[in-house]
Scaffold this motif. Structure first.
Motif, PDB file in Angstrom:
ATOM      1  N   LYS A  68      -3.490  -0.810 -11.135  1.00  0.00           N
ATOM      2  CA  LYS A  68      -4.244  -0.838  -9.879  1.00  0.00           C
ATOM      3  C   LYS A  68      -3.463  -0.148  -8.765  1.00  0.00           C
ATOM      4  N   HIS A  69      -2.163  -0.384  -8.736  1.00  0.00           N
ATOM      5  CA  HIS A  69      -1.317   0.257  -7.732  1.00  0.00           C
ATOM      6  C   HIS A  69      -1.306   1.769  -7.914  1.00  0.00           C
ATOM      7  N   ALA A 107       0.849  -1.192   0.000  1.00  0.00           N
ATOM      8  CA  ALA A 107       0.000   0.000   0.000  1.00  0.00           C
ATOM      9  C   ALA A 107       0.886   1.244   0.000  1.00  0.00           C
ATOM     10  N   ASP A 133      -5.835   8.616 -11.842  1.00  0.00           N
ATOM     11  CA  ASP A 133      -7.065   8.163 -12.495  1.00  0.00           C
ATOM     12  C   ASP A 133      -6.652   7.309 -13.694  1.00  0.00           C
ATOM     13  N   ARG A 140      -0.813   9.529  -1.386  1.00  0.00           N
ATOM     14  CA  ARG A 140      -1.551   9.580  -2.647  1.00  0.00           C
ATOM     15  C   ARG A 140      -0.987  10.731  -3.479  1.00  0.00           C
ATOM     16  N   ALA A 145      -3.631   3.522  -9.213  1.00  0.00           N
ATOM     17  CA  ALA A 145      -4.945   4.024  -8.797  1.00  0.00           C
ATOM     18  C   ALA A 145      -4.981   4.250  -7.290  1.00  0.00           C
ATOM     19  N   THR A 146      -4.363   3.343  -6.532  1.00  0.00           N
ATOM     20  CA  THR A 146      -4.311   3.530  -5.070  1.00  0.00           C
ATOM     21  C   THR A 146      -3.390   4.683  -4.692  1.00  0.00           C
ATOM     22  N   MET A 147      -2.511   5.073  -5.618  1.00  0.00           N
ATOM     23  CA  MET A 147      -1.634   6.218  -5.385  1.00  0.00           C
ATOM     24  C   MET A 147      -2.318   7.532  -5.744  1.00  0.00           C
ATOM     25  N   GLY A 148      -3.539   7.444  -6.239  1.00  0.00           N
ATOM     26  CA  GLY A 148      -4.291   8.661  -6.525  1.00  0.00           C
ATOM     27  C   GLY A 148      -4.353   9.049  -7.984  1.00  0.00           C
ATOM     28  N   ASN A 153      -5.267  12.743  -8.607  1.00  0.00           N
ATOM     29  CA  ASN A 153      -6.335  12.419  -9.561  1.00  0.00           C
ATOM     30  C   ASN A 153      -5.951  12.706 -11.016  1.00  0.00           C
TER      31      ASN A 153
END
Length: 195
Positions: free
Chosen positions: A89-90, A36, A97, A40, A92-95, A44
């Protein structure tokens, strides 16, 4: 009777010795798992992620042994497909888009140039594995472009030859490490976050 028993014992000992000297080929399942993120950083920003496998040699290396030419380590699945989805996916978890259809979406193309996991020919104490991962990255948005090259190299020593599951863990860890090094490049991060 004694001769027959002695012969069987010799054959068994020889087969055990040959097994010890030979290593069977291994095909590793590539399935990188990212930790994780601590922050972030994406803000976006829209990014489309692509991964290509442009390695000239698809063999990672040899496990060593007497028949090192046949005791090779390869990847069982498609590297591009195995890395692209977890990386997106990783991010995306970092912020970032990563599903954006906006016109100003940055294209992030990650190109694997080299991936090595090899037992060197030199004999020594213990069991050494040479590890190397090199990726080239091309990030583009409209007429703007940023290129970076990221490299991770290390040698790890083991008392015994690693098992197949341990080899898979080490190769996947190497892939994650070289990909994470991209996000330590402030110029790349700045380019991706530009709105």
């Amino acid at each position: 009777m004694v001769y027959s028993t002695l012969l069987k014992t010799c054959v068994l000992a020889a087969s055990v010795w040959l097994t010890a000297c030979a290593s069977s080929p291994q095909a590793i399942q590539l399935s990188p798992k990212f930790s994780a993120p601590t922050a972030r950083m994406g803000n976006n920003s829209p990014v489309h992620v692509r991964v290509s496998d442009q390695r000239q040699n698809k063999v990672l290396g040899s496990r060593g042994g007497t028949y090192r030419e046949t005791s090779v380590v390869t990847i069982a699945n498609d590297l591009s497909l195995a890395v692209e989805k977890p990386l997106a996916k990783h991010m995306a978890t970092m912020g970032y888009d990563t599903d954006s259809l906006r016109a100003d979406t940055a294209d992030l193309h990650v190109i694997f140039e080299s991936l090595v996991y090899n037992h060197p020919k030199e004999d020594g104490v213990g069991y050494d594995m040479d590890m190397l991962a090199v990726v080239n990255v091309v990030a583009s948005r409209g007429n703007e472009r940023y290129e970076g090259r990221y490299r991770v190299k290390r040698k790890q020593k083991f008392f015994n030859a690693p098992s197949e599951s341990h080899n898979a863990e080490l190769v996947n860890g190497l892939v994650v490490e070289v990909l994470n090094s991209m996000f330590e490049d402030p110029k790349l991060v700045g380019f991706l976050r530009k709105n």
